[in-house]
Design a protein around this motif. Structure first.
Motif, PDB file in Angstrom:
ATOM      1  N   PRO A 155      40.253  23.330  37.429  1.00  0.00           N
ATOM      2  CA  PRO A 155      39.859  23.284  36.069  1.00  0.00           C
ATOM      3  C   PRO A 155      38.432  23.809  35.883  1.00  0.00           C
ATOM      4  CG  PRO A 155      41.060  21.194  36.401  1.00  0.00           C
ATOM      5  CD  PRO A 155      40.736  21.733  38.081  1.00  0.00           C
ATOM      6  N   GLY A 156      38.255  24.695  34.935  1.00  0.00           N
ATOM      7  CA  GLY A 156      37.044  25.248  34.646  1.00  0.00           C
ATOM      8  C   GLY A 156      36.782  26.539  35.258  1.00  0.00           C
ATOM      9  N   THR A 157      37.712  27.122  35.863  1.00  0.00           N
ATOM     10  CA  THR A 157      37.372  28.564  36.707  1.00  0.00           C
ATOM     11  C   THR A 157      38.434  29.520  36.011  1.00  0.00           C
ATOM     12  OG1 THR A 157      38.861  28.113  38.359  1.00  0.00           O
ATOM     13  CG2 THR A 157      36.560  27.309  38.763  1.00  0.00           C
ATOM     14  N   CYS A 158      37.765  30.845  36.029  1.00  0.00           N
ATOM     15  CA  CYS A 158      38.772  32.005  35.668  1.00  0.00           C
ATOM     16  C   CYS A 158      38.073  33.036  36.517  1.00  0.00           C
ATOM     17  CB  CYS A 158      38.788  32.123  34.166  1.00  0.00           C
ATOM     18  SG  CYS A 158      39.972  33.452  33.774  1.00  0.00           S
ATOM     19  N   ILE A 159      38.937  33.863  36.720  1.00  0.00           N
ATOM     20  CA  ILE A 159      38.715  35.397  37.633  1.00  0.00           C
ATOM     21  C   ILE A 159      38.909  36.387  36.926  1.00  0.00           C
ATOM     22  CG2 ILE A 159      39.140  36.511  39.739  1.00  0.00           C
ATOM     23  CD1 ILE A 159      40.247  34.091  41.120  1.00  0.00           C
ATOM     24  N   THR A 160      38.061  37.205  36.868  1.00  0.00           N
ATOM     25  CA  THR A 160      37.981  38.512  36.161  1.00  0.00           C
ATOM     26  C   THR A 160      37.610  39.639  37.331  1.00  0.00           C
ATOM     27  OG1 THR A 160      37.141  39.736  34.286  1.00  0.00           O
ATOM     28  CG2 THR A 160      35.659  38.562  35.528  1.00  0.00           C
ATOM     29  N   VAL A 161      37.735  40.892  36.690  1.00  0.00           N
ATOM     30  CA  VAL A 161      37.156  42.200  37.586  1.00  0.00           C
ATOM     31  C   VAL A 161      36.488  43.125  36.814  1.00  0.00           C
ATOM     32  CG1 VAL A 161      38.016  44.199  38.693  1.00  0.00           C
ATOM     33  CG2 VAL A 161      39.761  42.171  38.668  1.00  0.00           C
ATOM     34  N   THR A 162      35.166  43.085  37.329  1.00  0.00           N
ATOM     35  CA  THR A 162      34.074  43.797  36.872  1.00  0.00           C
ATOM     36  C   THR A 162      33.846  44.875  37.315  1.00  0.00           C
ATOM     37  OG1 THR A 162      32.167  42.978  38.072  1.00  0.00           O
ATOM     38  CG2 THR A 162      32.921  41.677  36.032  1.00  0.00           C
ATOM     39  N   LEU A 163      33.187  46.084  36.641  1.00  0.00           N
ATOM     40  CA  LEU A 163      32.873  47.431  37.330  1.00  0.00           C
ATOM     41  C   LEU A 163      31.444  47.639  37.435  1.00  0.00           C
ATOM     42  CD1 LEU A 163      35.109  49.953  35.299  1.00  0.00           C
ATOM     43  CD2 LEU A 163      35.572  49.054  37.920  1.00  0.00           C
ATOM     44  N   GLU A 164      30.968  47.433  38.895  1.00  0.00           N
ATOM     45  CA  GLU A 164      29.795  47.857  39.085  1.00  0.00           C
ATOM     46  C   GLU A 164      29.595  49.310  39.634  1.00  0.00           C
ATOM     47  OE1 GLU A 164      26.910  46.223  39.019  1.00  0.00           O
ATOM     48  OE2 GLU A 164      27.745  44.273  38.601  1.00  0.00           O
ATOM     49  N   GLY A 165      29.205  50.123  38.553  1.00  0.00           N
ATOM     50  CA  GLY A 165      29.293  51.393  38.685  1.00  0.00           C
ATOM     51  C   GLY A 165      30.733  52.124  38.840  1.00  0.00           C
ATOM     52  N   ARG A 166      31.344  52.679  39.674  1.00  0.00           N
ATOM     53  CA  ARG A 166      32.860  52.920  39.684  1.00  0.00           C
ATOM     54  C   ARG A 166      33.676  51.944  40.559  1.00  0.00           C
ATOM     55  NH1 ARG A 166      33.194  59.307  40.890  1.00  0.00           N
ATOM     56  NH2 ARG A 166      31.723  58.737  42.393  1.00  0.00           N
TER      57      ARG A 166
END
Length: 472
Positions: free
Chosen positions: A300-311
């Motif tokens: 509980p209290g966690t969620c995963i995302t995908v970010t972009l650092e440059g490309r």
């Protein structure tokens, strides 16, 4: 009556002195204490008055006359790999002969360690590398090189702080690559001022750039940064060099990132990831593992995302903790996330899902020392906070990508295809994405389009019924 010849105004009028800002080049006819363009104090200095008459004479070009662009030889301008793949990624494939690279970063972030590794790798490849240190003694650099395994016979080391002696070392050794650590510690006897001053930095940089272009020798300069993270010294320093790289990272984290702020030979949207350890610094081809701790656990209290650092897409875990408080103003504490962004997301959750957090402290953090600056992580931040409120985990294998608007809608983000491909590569099976996403789902990944925050909550936690009010 004979007329008296009148002299021209240009010859009769005495040349008036001018004043110029050493930071931005702004000019004025009288001295002022503060530049009227860049607002810098003490940067306006007197310039020599221009004398009348031509100064420049016509001479034959030393490098030959102009020729059609199709006949220009491009072999000499090809980038040569340094041997450090992550550093080459940022530079655009390698370092170009004659290029001048400025690497800036906070003290202790690992600039000297990285460049010592670059120098040793180039020396083992057959190139003669001259490493000039102005901040440490030669013995200290020798001990660091031994610790990280950067000893090489063709790596030459000298401790100098005088520009004339540095140029003499270049003449004597004739290196194939030059590294100066740092440009703020070198001073010229021909210019007044202490090392690191505006005039000294400009003179030293101009001399080293001239040597680099004349010898077709790549030069890497280490630069200091100010309190706000910008490159220290005159702004013209960034304009003179060919590549400006920023070395970022938290001292308490193993992750280090190098990003190009300016690059005349390649893109500026690439990021190199490194791991700093006691044995040196190593490149991370797949750095997502540093940012994930509960990829196969339902917490509980966690969620995963995908970010972009440059490309480069990076999977990132967002953690949230919501606890009751008796304070009149509850805390909103963040680590790696903009606090004002969190306040906006919580306001949207309060307005459109009716979850009141007026008597709750909210803590939101990232894993591995990563920093989130793009709005694509808004949805993951909201779901992590709601998961902490309901004490119900987001299902395993789920990621959330999307920007949250003030009306509660989920907006599309850039680079969605690369984000989804990275999620599928890491083994995720469900992706909550904005409605209208036209990217095709990779094999094994199911897309769950949502239009607003309420739909995102229902699809991430269908069995959860959140309380509309939380009592302390």
């Amino acid at each position: 009556m004979a007329s008296t010849p009148r002299s021209s105004g240009s010859s009769a009028r005495a040349a008036r002195p001018g004043y110029r800002c050493t930071e931005c080049g702004w000019t004025t006819s009288k001295w002022v204490g503060r530049c009227g363009e860049c607002q810098e104090w003490g940067s306006v200095t007197e310039t020599a008055a221009a004398s009348s008459g031509p100064k420049t004479t016509v001479s034959a070009p030393t490098r030959g006359y102009a020729k059609p662009i199709g006949e220009i030889d491009v072999d000499a301008a090809q980038a040569t790999p340094t041997g450090i793949s992550e550093f080459d990624r940022v530079l655009g494939g390698g370092i170009v002969p004659g290029a001048v690279v400025l690497l800036a970063g906070e003290p202790g972030v690992g600039k000297s360690t990285l460049l010592l590794d670059v120098a040793a790798t180039a020396a083992r490849g057959g190139r003669r590398v001259l490493y000039i240190t102005g901040e440490e003694s030669a013995g200290q650099v020798r001990l660091r090189a031994e610790r990280i395994g950067a000893l090489a016979p063709r790596l030459l080391l000298a401790a100098e702080t005088d520009l004339g002696l540095v140029l003499g070392q270049i003449e004597a050794t004739e290196p194939d690559m030059l590294i100066v650590d740092s440009v703020q510690t070198i001073a010229s006897a021909q210019v007044d001022g202490s090392p690191g001053g505006v005039s000294q930095v400009r003179e030293v940089a101009a001399a080293l750039i001239a040597v680099a272009k004349e010898r077709n020798m790549p030069v890497i300069l280490v630069g200091h940064v100010t309190k706000d993270g910008s490159v220290a010294g005159p702004r013209t320093l960034e304009h003179l060099v060919d590549v400006v790289c920023q070395f970022e990272g938290d001292r308490h984290s193993r992750l280090r990132m190098v990003r190009a702020v300016k690059n005349r030979y390649g893109p500026t949207d690439e990021v190199g990831c490194f791991e700093l350890t006691e044995d040196g610094i190593t490149g991370l081809v797949d750095p997502s593992g540093l940012f994930l701790s509960h990829i196969n656990l339902a917490v509980p209290g966690t969620c995963i995302t995908v970010t972009l650092e440059g490309r480069r897409p990076l999977a990132l875990e967002i953690q949230s903790l919501v606890v009751a408080t008796s304070l009149a103003n509850p805390r909103r504490t963040t680590a790696g996330i903009d606090s004002s962004r969190l306040a906006m997301i919580l306001a949207v959750v309060h307005r459109h899902i009716n979850v009141q957090l007026h008597n709750q402290d909210v803590y939101v953090s990232t894993i591995g020392g990563a920093r989130v600056t793009e709005p694509a992580a808004d949805l993951a931040i909201a779901l992590a906070a709601l998961s902490a409120v309901a004490d119900k985990p987001v299902p395993v294998g789920t990621i959330a990508i999307g920007e949250i608007g003030l009306a509660g809608e989920i907006r599309s983000v850039t680079g969605i295809s690369r984000r989804l491909s990275e999620a599928a590569r890491l083994g995720f099976t469900r992706a909550i994405v904005p409605m209208g996403t036209d990217a095709k789902a990779p094999s094994g990944l199911t897309l769950l389009p949502v239009a607003n925050v309420r739909e995102a909550l229902d699809k991430s936690q269908p069995a959860v019924r959140l309380p509309t009010r939380i009592d302390a």
